[in-house]
Design a protein around this motif. Structure first.
Motif, PDB file in Angstrom:
ATOM      1  N   ALA A  37      26.778  40.707  35.796  1.00 30.62           N
ATOM      2  CA  ALA A  37      27.385  41.878  36.518  1.00 30.62           C
ATOM      3  C   ALA A  37      28.574  40.789  36.612  1.00 30.62           C
ATOM      4  CB  ALA A  37      26.335  42.271  38.062  1.00 30.62           C
ATOM      5  N   ARG A  38      28.571  39.635  37.346  1.00 28.18           N
ATOM      6  CA  ARG A  38      29.320  38.860  37.620  1.00 28.18           C
ATOM      7  C   ARG A  38      30.557  38.502  36.803  1.00 28.18           C
ATOM      8  NH1 ARG A  38      26.630  34.028  40.391  1.00 28.18           N
ATOM      9  NH2 ARG A  38      29.044  33.351  40.930  1.00 28.18           N
ATOM     10  N   ALA A  39      29.994  38.529  35.710  1.00 29.56           N
ATOM     11  CA  ALA A  39      30.201  37.839  34.224  1.00 29.56           C
ATOM     12  C   ALA A  39      31.094  39.221  33.766  1.00 29.56           C
ATOM     13  CB  ALA A  39      30.038  37.401  33.022  1.00 29.56           C
ATOM     14  N   ASP A  40      31.454  40.695  34.288  1.00 29.45           N
ATOM     15  CA  ASP A  40      31.855  41.522  33.702  1.00 29.45           C
ATOM     16  C   ASP A  40      32.580  41.962  34.829  1.00 29.45           C
ATOM     17  OD1 ASP A  40      30.060  42.095  31.957  1.00 29.45           O
ATOM     18  OD2 ASP A  40      29.297  44.113  32.874  1.00 29.45           O
ATOM     19  N   ALA A  41      32.565  41.714  36.506  1.00 28.25           N
ATOM     20  CA  ALA A  41      33.659  42.127  37.024  1.00 28.25           C
ATOM     21  C   ALA A  41      34.969  40.937  36.880  1.00 28.25           C
ATOM     22  CB  ALA A  41      33.024  41.237  38.646  1.00 28.25           C
ATOM     23  N   SER A  42      35.092  39.170  36.895  1.00 25.83           N
ATOM     24  CA  SER A  42      35.328  38.095  36.470  1.00 25.83           C
ATOM     25  C   SER A  42      36.541  38.560  35.501  1.00 25.83           C
ATOM     26  CB  SER A  42      34.928  36.528  36.183  1.00 25.83           C
ATOM     27  OG  SER A  42      33.851  36.460  36.936  1.00 25.83           O
ATOM     28  N   GLU A  43      35.757  39.091  34.341  1.00 24.30           N
ATOM     29  CA  GLU A  43      36.475  39.813  33.071  1.00 24.30           C
ATOM     30  C   GLU A  43      37.590  40.961  33.216  1.00 24.30           C
ATOM     31  OE1 GLU A  43      33.921  40.672  30.222  1.00 24.30           O
ATOM     32  OE2 GLU A  43      33.371  38.614  29.728  1.00 24.30           O
ATOM     33  N   ASP A  44      37.098  42.015  34.713  1.00 22.98           N
ATOM     34  CA  ASP A  44      37.956  42.862  34.579  1.00 22.98           C
ATOM     35  C   ASP A  44      38.933  42.780  35.875  1.00 22.98           C
ATOM     36  OD1 ASP A  44      36.286  45.067  33.534  1.00 22.98           O
ATOM     37  OD2 ASP A  44      35.260  45.232  35.784  1.00 22.98           O
ATOM     38  N   ASP A  45      38.407  41.359  36.857  1.00 23.39           N
ATOM     39  CA  ASP A  45      40.060  40.975  37.780  1.00 23.39           C
ATOM     40  C   ASP A  45      41.186  40.264  36.708  1.00 23.39           C
ATOM     41  OD1 ASP A  45      39.280  41.101  40.028  1.00 23.39           O
ATOM     42  OD2 ASP A  45      37.913  39.729  40.600  1.00 23.39           O
ATOM     43  N   ILE A  46      40.770  39.573  35.380  1.00 20.42           N
ATOM     44  CA  ILE A  46      41.397  38.957  34.879  1.00 20.42           C
ATOM     45  C   ILE A  46      42.102  39.919  34.074  1.00 20.42           C
ATOM     46  CG2 ILE A  46      41.773  37.974  32.096  1.00 20.42           C
ATOM     47  CD1 ILE A  46      38.994  36.419  33.576  1.00 20.42           C
ATOM     48  N   ARG A  47      41.691  41.070  33.145  1.00 16.79           N
ATOM     49  CA  ARG A  47      42.617  42.149  32.980  1.00 16.79           C
ATOM     50  C   ARG A  47      43.382  42.587  33.553  1.00 16.79           C
ATOM     51  NH1 ARG A  47      37.499  43.006  30.016  1.00 16.79           N
ATOM     52  NH2 ARG A  47      36.652  44.148  31.561  1.00 16.79           N
ATOM     53  N   GLN A  48      43.120  42.287  34.838  1.00 14.43           N
ATOM     54  CA  GLN A  48      44.011  43.599  35.867  1.00 14.43           C
ATOM     55  C   GLN A  48      44.656  41.956  36.775  1.00 14.43           C
ATOM     56  OE1 GLN A  48      41.746  45.701  39.074  1.00 14.43           O
ATOM     57  NE2 GLN A  48      40.234  46.261  37.676  1.00 14.43           N
ATOM     58  N   GLY A  49      44.927  41.329  36.486  1.00 16.46           N
ATOM     59  CA  GLY A  49      46.002  40.732  36.343  1.00 16.46           C
ATOM     60  C   GLY A  49      45.819  39.423  37.826  1.00 16.46           C
ATOM     61  N   ASN A  50      44.178  39.886  37.986  1.00 19.99           N
ATOM     62  CA  ASN A  50      44.225  38.914  39.971  1.00 19.99           C
ATOM     63  C   ASN A  50      43.509  37.449  39.401  1.00 19.99           C
ATOM     64  OD1 ASN A  50      44.509  41.275  40.471  1.00 19.99           O
ATOM     65  ND2 ASN A  50      42.408  42.184  40.625  1.00 19.99           N
ATOM     66  N   LEU A  51      45.112  36.830  39.741  1.00 20.10           N
ATOM     67  CA  LEU A  51      44.022  35.411  38.748  1.00 20.10           C
ATOM     68  C   LEU A  51      44.697  34.596  39.957  1.00 20.10           C
ATOM     69  CD1 LEU A  51      45.418  36.290  35.151  1.00 20.10           C
ATOM     70  CD2 LEU A  51      42.615  36.217  36.052  1.00 20.10           C
ATOM     71  N   GLU A  52      44.378  33.301  39.955  1.00 26.57           N
ATOM     72  CA  GLU A  52      45.127  32.248  40.538  1.00 26.57           C
ATOM     73  C   GLU A  52      45.123  31.285  40.258  1.00 26.57           C
ATOM     74  OE1 GLU A  52      44.108  30.280  45.173  1.00 26.57           O
ATOM     75  OE2 GLU A  52      42.717  30.835  44.245  1.00 26.57           O
ATOM     76  N   SER A  53      46.185  30.386  40.206  1.00 24.25           N
ATOM     77  CA  SER A  53      47.167  28.856  39.192  1.00 24.25           C
ATOM     78  C   SER A  53      45.708  28.317  39.443  1.00 24.25           C
ATOM     79  CB  SER A  53      48.086  28.849  39.337  1.00 24.25           C
ATOM     80  OG  SER A  53      47.929  28.420  40.807  1.00 24.25           O
ATOM     81  N   TYR A  54      45.474  26.932  39.083  1.00 26.56           N
ATOM     82  CA  TYR A  54      44.698  25.737  39.292  1.00 26.56           C
ATOM     83  C   TYR A  54      45.054  25.541  40.618  1.00 26.56           C
ATOM     84  CZ  TYR A  54      41.983  21.400  38.988  1.00 26.56           C
ATOM     85  OH  TYR A  54      41.223  20.951  39.499  1.00 26.56           O
ATOM     86  N   ASP A  55      46.053  25.096  40.676  1.00 26.35           N
ATOM     87  CA  ASP A  55      47.349  24.384  41.359  1.00 26.35           C
ATOM     88  C   ASP A  55      47.357  24.807  42.668  1.00 26.35           C
ATOM     89  OD1 ASP A  55      47.997  22.575  39.665  1.00 26.35           O
ATOM     90  OD2 ASP A  55      49.546  23.499  39.574  1.00 26.35           O
ATOM     91  N   ASP A  56      46.574  26.197  43.165  1.00 31.25           N
ATOM     92  CA  ASP A  56      46.603  27.088  44.468  1.00 31.25           C
ATOM     93  C   ASP A  56      45.454  26.307  44.624  1.00 31.25           C
ATOM     94  OD1 ASP A  56      49.406  27.675  44.282  1.00 31.25           O
ATOM     95  OD2 ASP A  56      49.278  30.074  43.528  1.00 31.25           O
ATOM     96  N   PHE A  57      44.353  27.224  43.379  1.00 32.02           N
ATOM     97  CA  PHE A  57      42.757  26.787  44.003  1.00 32.02           C
ATOM     98  C   PHE A  57      42.635  26.007  44.183  1.00 32.02           C
ATOM     99  CE2 PHE A  57      38.710  25.544  42.926  1.00 32.02           C
ATOM    100  CZ  PHE A  57      38.035  27.320  42.922  1.00 32.02           C
ATOM    101  N   SER A  58      42.976  24.841  43.935  1.00 32.15           N
ATOM    102  CA  SER A  58      42.679  23.458  44.572  1.00 32.15           C
ATOM    103  C   SER A  58      43.598  23.122  44.969  1.00 32.15           C
ATOM    104  CB  SER A  58      43.744  22.407  43.394  1.00 32.15           C
ATOM    105  OG  SER A  58      42.932  20.837  44.103  1.00 32.15           O
ATOM    106  N   LYS A  59      44.814  23.533  46.227  1.00 31.53           N
ATOM    107  CA  LYS A  59      45.057  23.279  47.560  1.00 31.53           C
ATOM    108  C   LYS A  59      44.548  24.285  48.374  1.00 31.53           C
ATOM    109  CE  LYS A  59      49.266  24.982  48.890  1.00 31.53           C
ATOM    110  NZ  LYS A  59      50.075  25.479  48.786  1.00 31.53           N
TER     111      LYS A  59
END
Length: 68
Positions: A37-59
């Motif tokens: 279920a968590r993997a499916d939710a993550s894949e949905d977020d990716i498809r919808q463009g709900n992403l954060e860059s690594y730099d922003d995540f790290s910051k």
């Protein structure tokens, strides 16, 4: 039977189990379902463009660590 009644029925059946092996099997199945279920939710977020860059995540992570 609605979802709440199904949950209660499942809990009642689970409580009647006596063998630890049976409980361990159900725990493994539940863990797999939760991970899927968590993997499916993550894949949905990716498809919808709900992403954060690594730099922003790290910051954000560094700021969080500094606040603790």
């Amino acid at each position: 039977m609605n979802i709440e009644a199904k949950k209660l029925s499942f809990i009642e059946r689970f409580m009647k189990l006596k063998k630890e092996n049976s409980i361990q099997k159900l725990e493994a199945i539940l863990t797999e379902i939760e991970l899927n279920a968590r993997a499916d939710a993550s894949e949905d977020d990716i498809r919808q463009g709900n992403l954060e860059s690594y730099d922003d995540f790290s910051k954000d992570g560094k700021q969080w660590m500094m606040s603790k």
